[in-house]
Design a protein around this motif. Structure first.
Motif, PDB file in Angstrom:
ATOM      1  N   ALA A   1       0.870  -1.176   0.000  1.00  0.00           N
ATOM      2  CA  ALA A   1       0.000   0.000   0.000  1.00  0.00           C
ATOM      3  C   ALA A   1       0.903   1.220   0.000  1.00  0.00           C
ATOM      4  N   ALA A   2       0.831   2.044  -1.047  1.00  0.00           N
ATOM      5  CA  ALA A   2       1.818   3.104  -1.215  1.00  0.00           C
ATOM      6  C   ALA A   2       1.185   4.384  -1.738  1.00  0.00           C
ATOM      7  N   ALA A   3       1.703   5.506  -1.229  1.00  0.00           N
ATOM      8  CA  ALA A   3       1.344   6.837  -1.692  1.00  0.00           C
ATOM      9  C   ALA A   3       2.571   7.479  -2.325  1.00  0.00           C
ATOM     10  N   CYS A   4       2.340   8.541  -3.069  1.00  0.00           N
ATOM     11  CA  CYS A   4       3.402   9.251  -3.784  1.00  0.00           C
ATOM     12  C   CYS A   4       3.844  10.453  -2.963  1.00  0.00           C
ATOM     13  N   ASP A   5       5.144  10.536  -2.641  1.00  0.00           N
ATOM     14  CA  ASP A   5       5.624  11.697  -1.895  1.00  0.00           C
ATOM     15  C   ASP A   5       5.965  12.836  -2.855  1.00  0.00           C
ATOM     16  N   LEU A   6       6.467  13.945  -2.314  1.00  0.00           N
ATOM     17  CA  LEU A   6       6.714  15.121  -3.143  1.00  0.00           C
ATOM     18  C   LEU A   6       7.772  14.876  -4.213  1.00  0.00           C
TER      19      LEU A   6
END
Length: 448
Positions: A20-25
């Protein structure tokens, strides 16, 4: 698009683990590994990790003076699955699924320093005006043998030879890595990434793949983000590296991420199409918005120290703020062809960008222009590199300062995202100054 459900996992019982992953800046995937059985709770309740995790530097370290860390107790955000749902990760040995997620506050408000929420807010601005952008991106990347400090083209698995020359639109160069590209296209199909034509490019071991246009800008950015992960991961399975860094080789062209877009109204009509080659007033207004924002949003298009090695005259990357019809030396090109497909090609971004931030900056600037109703300067003709034009920043520090102080940028991004990105880049600039060029390349090679 329907919300993701457990159905995908039930239909793919071999998948036993989920990322489960989100995109950082910086465009880096941040998240958790879990057994597939734990995904049901994630689908219903979401998961949690610190808000500061989406605001790490390129090494994955906390931003030292960020209010997200100690000042607020390093509080959690709540992350829920995006509408993308589960996608396979074909570059891993074991069958595995990736579940993209994005961040919210505890009370359900979107966390506006999440890059995907920045693009969502931009799309909602379009929707409020009865408009919908249609977007496609072209992604350039390098295949690299990084087994030594001396980066070079990998040995061809077919010939056993290492060709140390650029080969523009060479079928031979594509065929030399046919096994890799065959696996790549099969993986794109499995991940619902609409990969289209591949070509060899002007750099050593450099290639470009176009992604098919879509009227869902969030999906276009998702596709680009996932594609970059896929290419880098799959290359390692084939025994070499793939990199989207802006310019790994000093003497050859760097990599870009060109964004093509048109805009549809509620009736599905392209508002840039006047039936002829010039385009409508809406096209001109959108062009002017992109030009007005270009200098101050350069930090998004060139986010890293290495990015500025690409932004030099005569290196197949734009360095002057201008536009033109059918001219690839310009920062913004209006391609020729069927008027129904009249569109803008924004050519400034390097391959090392965060796709969500880049598309937010491009589409948001175009909408600013449509709202403001101003016409652009005349289109250039000839070689843009020979003209006296306003310049895109060629220095990382100058780009950071311009981004921080700009009123135009405040129309594109939340103040929180602006502050967080500036803090991130200033910290990276301090630490990059302590490294040798080879050490700088080493960190960028795999991360961007």
């Amino acid at each position: 698009m329907p919300a993701p459900s457990q159905d995908w996992l039930r239909q793919n019982p071999a998948v036993r683990t989920v990322r489960a992953a989100a995109c950082d800046l910086n465009g880096v995937a941040r998240g958790k590994r879990m057994p597939a059985r734990s995904a049901e709770k994630l689908l219903t309740d979401g998961t949690r990790f610190p808000m500061s995790v989406l605001n790490l530097d390129i090494w994955g370290e906390d931003i030292e003076d960020s209010p997200l860390v100690y000042e607020t107790g390093d509080r959690d955000g709540v992350l829920h699955p995006t509408e993308r749902g589960f996608v396979p990760m074909p570059w891993l040995e074991a069958p595995t699924a990736l579940l993209p997620i994005w961040m919210y506050h505890e009370d359900g408000r979107p966390y506006m320093s999440d890059p995907r929420h920045a693009l969502r807010a931009c799309v909602e601005r379009y929707r409020a005006r009865g408009l919908r952008p249609v977007v496609a991106v072209e992604l350039e990347f390098f295949l690299i043998d990084d087994s030594t400090r001396n980066l070079q083209v990998p040995v061809s698995p077919r010939s056993g030879k290492r060709r140390k020359a650029a080969e523009i639109l060479s079928i031979r160069a594509l065929d030399a890595f046919d096994a890799f590209f065959t696996d790549l296209y099969e993986a794109c199909d499995a991940m619902d990434i609409p990969a289209d034509a591949a070509i060899s490019e002007a750099g050593l071991g450099q290639f470009e793949i176009n992604l098919v246009h879509t009227d869902d800008a969030l999906k276009a950015a998702d596709d680009a983000w996932l594609f970059k992960m896929l290419v880098k991961g799959l290359a390692r399975r084939h025994g070499f590296a793939a990199s989207f860094m802006a310019k790994p080789y000093e003497d050859y062209a760097g990599s870009g991420m060109h964004a093509h877009f048109s805009v549809l109204d509620d009736d599905g009509r392209n508002i840039f199409d006047d039936g002829g080659p010039k385009g409508t007033k809406a096209l001109l207004h959108a062009l002017n918005g992109c030009l007005e924002a270009m200098h101050d949003s350069a930090l998004v298009f060139a986010p890293h120290l290495n990015s500025y090695d690409r932004v030099v005259p005569g290196a197949h990357a734009p360095s002057g703020v201008c536009w033109a019809y059918e001219n690839r030396t310009a920062a913004i090109r209006v391609p020729s062809g069927d008027p129904r497909a009249r569109r803008i090609e924004h050519r400034v971004s390097g391959g090392d960008v965060n796709p969500y931030l880049a598309l937010t900056a491009v589409l948001g600037a175009a909408l600013n222009g449509i709202e403001d109703g101003k016409s652009p300067p005349d289109p250039i003709t000839g070689n843009a590199y020979d003209l006296d034009l306003p310049r895109i920043p060629t220095d990382w520090s100058a780009a950071i300062d311009a981004f921080e102080k700009s009123d135009v940028v405040k129309r594109l991004f939340s103040q929180e995202l602006i502050d967080n990105l500036v803090l991130t880049k200033r910290q990276e600039a301090r630490y990059m100054a302590e490294l040798s060029p080879s050490e700088q390349v080493e960190i960028y090679l795999d991360t961007v």
